[in-house]
Design an enzyme around this catalytic site. Structure first.
Site, short mmCIF file in Angstrom:
data_model
loop_
_atom_site.label_atom_id
_atom_site.label_comp_id
_atom_site.label_asym_id
_atom_site.label_seq_id
_atom_site.Cartn_x
_atom_site.Cartn_y
_atom_site.Cartn_z
N LYS A 91 0.85 -1.19 0.00
CA LYS A 91 0.00 0.00 0.00
C LYS A 91 0.88 1.25 0.00
O LYS A 91 1.96 1.24 0.60
CB LYS A 91 -0.87 0.03 1.26
CG LYS A 91 -2.02 -0.94 1.28
CD LYS A 91 -2.88 -0.73 2.52
CE LYS A 91 -4.00 -1.76 2.63
NZ LYS A 91 -4.97 -1.72 1.53
N ARG A 150 -9.95 -11.72 2.36
CA ARG A 150 -10.81 -12.81 1.87
C ARG A 150 -10.13 -14.17 2.05
O ARG A 150 -10.80 -15.18 2.19
CB ARG A 150 -11.18 -12.53 0.41
CG ARG A 150 -10.02 -12.48 -0.53
CD ARG A 150 -10.36 -11.79 -1.85
NE ARG A 150 -10.48 -10.33 -1.70
CZ ARG A 150 -10.85 -9.52 -2.70
NH1 ARG A 150 -11.15 -10.01 -3.88
NH2 ARG A 150 -10.94 -8.22 -2.49
N1 BES Z 1 -8.05 -3.75 4.32
C1 BES Z 1 -8.25 -3.43 2.96
C2 BES Z 1 -9.59 -2.75 2.70
C3 BES Z 1 -9.81 -1.40 3.34
C4 BES Z 1 -9.60 -0.25 2.63
C5 BES Z 1 -10.29 -1.31 4.63
C6 BES Z 1 -9.84 0.97 3.21
C7 BES Z 1 -10.52 -0.09 5.21
C8 BES Z 1 -10.31 1.06 4.49
C9 BES Z 1 -8.20 -4.69 2.11
O1 BES Z 1 -7.39 -5.70 2.59
C10 BES Z 1 -7.68 -4.29 0.77
O2 BES Z 1 -6.55 -3.88 0.71
N2 BES Z 1 -8.51 -4.42 -0.25
C11 BES Z 1 -8.12 -4.07 -1.56
C12 BES Z 1 -8.62 -5.14 -2.49
C13 BES Z 1 -8.07 -5.04 -3.87
C14 BES Z 1 -6.57 -5.31 -3.86
C15 BES Z 1 -8.78 -6.02 -4.74
C16 BES Z 1 -8.78 -2.73 -1.88
O3 BES Z 1 -9.88 -2.48 -1.44
O4 BES Z 1 -8.14 -1.93 -2.55
MN MN Z 2 -5.36 -5.49 1.96
#
Ligand code: BES
Ligand code: MN
Ligand code: ZN
Length: 478
Positions: free
Chosen positions: A261, A335
């Site tokens: 990230k 997931r």
């Molecule tokens: N923990 C994040 C989702 C999230 C984003 C929670 C903002 C709280 C606030 C999750 O693990 C994630 O990174 N999801 C990705 C999925 C993508 C890579 C398909 C996302 O939402 O960008």
């Molecule tokens: Mn994530």
């Protein structure tokens, strides 16, 4: 917080803060009942301040020793439904924390059991602030004594207090930094809730690996803080009327792994265990409220980090269910952790599984910060959860689970990919989860928006909100 019910006169009650809740209809009478002490100046002062009693609006004045309380507050009650009572009591709790009030007298008129419950929940939630790591003037003590005037219900008080304290626990867990809450310490907190009706079993990384939970292991193995699998079980005294499993995403920090990230997106990712915090909070409330329901709390706890041992793009993980998942993005880790938990929950013989997770940014894009995204094909379950959410003053909204969207998860090498595309990102995430549920009604709640609020909202201070603890407590005890 010590909370009592009394019928003391607002004019003479001693407290740091006296708050009187008012609706448009009751405002004039409420002012009149106390204005003698102020020689009739309150009515003109409030009018000059153009106070409107919309839910949670406040007007506060020093009492100059004219009544027993040191400060006098009017708080708007709006249309006095569940969410307005929550907001009004929450606003008083929040103001009391800002003033550093130790004792509060709150007159909301006659409250029945459910109204008392939500008022207590609102007050405690509003009074909550995570200032453990602050020093000096920024730190104000919470209220130690709340006195409910004007009629309230003792059972509602006890229930509201149990729910609110469970919600505060969930908020603490979310707000604590990753250095304090990691899989092992999260498991210890769950364990600390044990009593004769609540048992807690913890699997360490060796056991998780030996059991074949390749999702939890894949995500968690890259961290120096190794993963844990947590199974809490509440057993009622009598024959249970329902059997439920709550499943929580417990990613105690989500750096994204090799799909790293950016800093800004990582800043608050200690919140990525908010689903598990909701489960732990709900289990605590269930333990205290003792409904005649068998309830399991299942948590996959892992840290998603970068290291020489971390999982990689193109890896294929063999999940607890046996499915082979092809990794296209290590940041779609929630997931994977949940999939193993959902397969485990599917073996417990429960009627219903509800999972909670800060799963996707896409859910926040779709609904904003203040709605939980609800995915289920079971209409009765959707209705029951929606009803409980409404009663709790929380907001959830139904989302679709179209089978044809599953084609976006089609894999080249394994059985299924761990990501779809940008389009419908919260939906493909939910469809991925659905592949690991068997033999029970199932609902997925994506709490990525409401679980953590950078700026706070209404009576909620910035940070963790304990999202869904009040809803789950109502749904399970209903
Ligand atoms: N923990 C994040 C989702 C999230 C984003 C929670 C903002 C709280 C606030 C999750 O693990 C994630 O990174 N999801 C990705 C999925 C993508 C890579 C398909 C996302 O939402 O960008
Ligand atoms: Mn994530
Ligand atoms: Zn995550």
């Amino acid at each position: 917080m010590n909370i009592s019910i009394s019928n003391q006169d607002p004019n003479s009650v001693t407290a740091d803060l006296l708050a009187i809740a008012v609706s448009a209809e009751s405002l004039d009478a409420a002012i009149a009942s106390i204005d003698a002490a102020f020689d009739g100046t309150l009515a003109t002062t409030l009018a000059a301040d153009t106070f409107k009693p919309k839910a949670g609006a406040t007007a506060t004045y020093p009492s100059f020793g004219r009544i027993g309380a040191k400060r006098l507050m009017f708080v708007g009650l709006g249309d006095a439904d569940a969410s307005s009572i929550l907001q009004a009591a929450g606003a008083v709790g929040k103001a009391a924390r800002a003033f550093g009030s130790n004792s509060v007298a709150l007159d909301m008129g006659g409250l029945n059991a459910t109204q008392t419950q939500i008022a207590v929940e609102g007050f405690i939630a509003g009074n909550y602030k995570f200032d453990k790591y602050k020093s000096g003037d920024d730190k104000k003590a919470p209220v130690s004594a709340l006195n409910l005037l004007g009629g309230a219900n003792a059972d509602g008080l006890a229930i509201g207090k149990a729910v609110a304290e469970a919600q505060s626990l969930a908020r603490d867990l979310v707000n604590e930094p990753g250095e304090a809450i990691y899989p092992e310490t999260l498991a210890q907190v769950a364990k600390s809730l044990e009593n004769d009706q609540l048992s807690v079993e913890i699997w360490d990384e060796t056991k998780i690996q030996a059991e074949g939970m390749g999702g939890i292991m894949g995500v968690g193995r890259g961290s120096a803080r190794q993963p844990r699998f947590i199974h809490m079980k509440y057993t009622p005294k009598g024959t249970p009327s329902r059997k439920i499993a709550l499943v929580g995403k417990g990613v105690t920090f989500d750096a994204g792994g090799y799909s790293l990230k950016p800093s800004a997106g990582m800043q608050t990712m200690r919140c990525d265990m908010a689903g598990s915090a909701a489960v732990i909070g709900a289990m605590r409330a269930i333990r205290d409220l003792a409904p005649n329901v068998e309830v399991h709390g299942i948590i996959g706890a892992a840290e998603n980090m970068v290291s020489g041992n971390a999982y990689k793009l193109g890896d294929i993980l063999t999940m607890y269910s046996g499915k082979q998942v092809e990794i296209h993005n290590t940041d779609a880790e929630g997931r994977l952790v949940l999939a193993d938990c959902l397969h485990y929950a599917s073996q417990l013989g429960v009627d219903t599984i509800v999972d909670l997770a800060t799963l996707t940014g896409a859910a926040v894009v779709a609904l904003g910060d203040h709605y939980v995204a609800m995915f289920t094909k079971d209409e009765d379950l959707a209705k029951d959860l929606s009803t409980s959410a409404k009663a709790a003053g929380e907001r959830i909204w139904p989302m679709p689970l179209p089978d044809d969207y599953k084609s976006m998860l089609k894999a080249e090498w394994g059985d299924i990919k761990n990501v779809g595309g940008r389009a419908g990102g919260s939906i493909t995430a939910a469809l991925f989860l659905s592949e690991f549920v068997t033999g029970a009604a199932w609902c997925h709640l994506d709490i990525a928006g409401p679980a953590f609020l950078d700026k706070g909202h209404k009576h909620f201070a910035p940070g963790g909100t304990g999202s869904m603890v009040p809803t789950l407590a109502r749904w399970i005890t209903a």
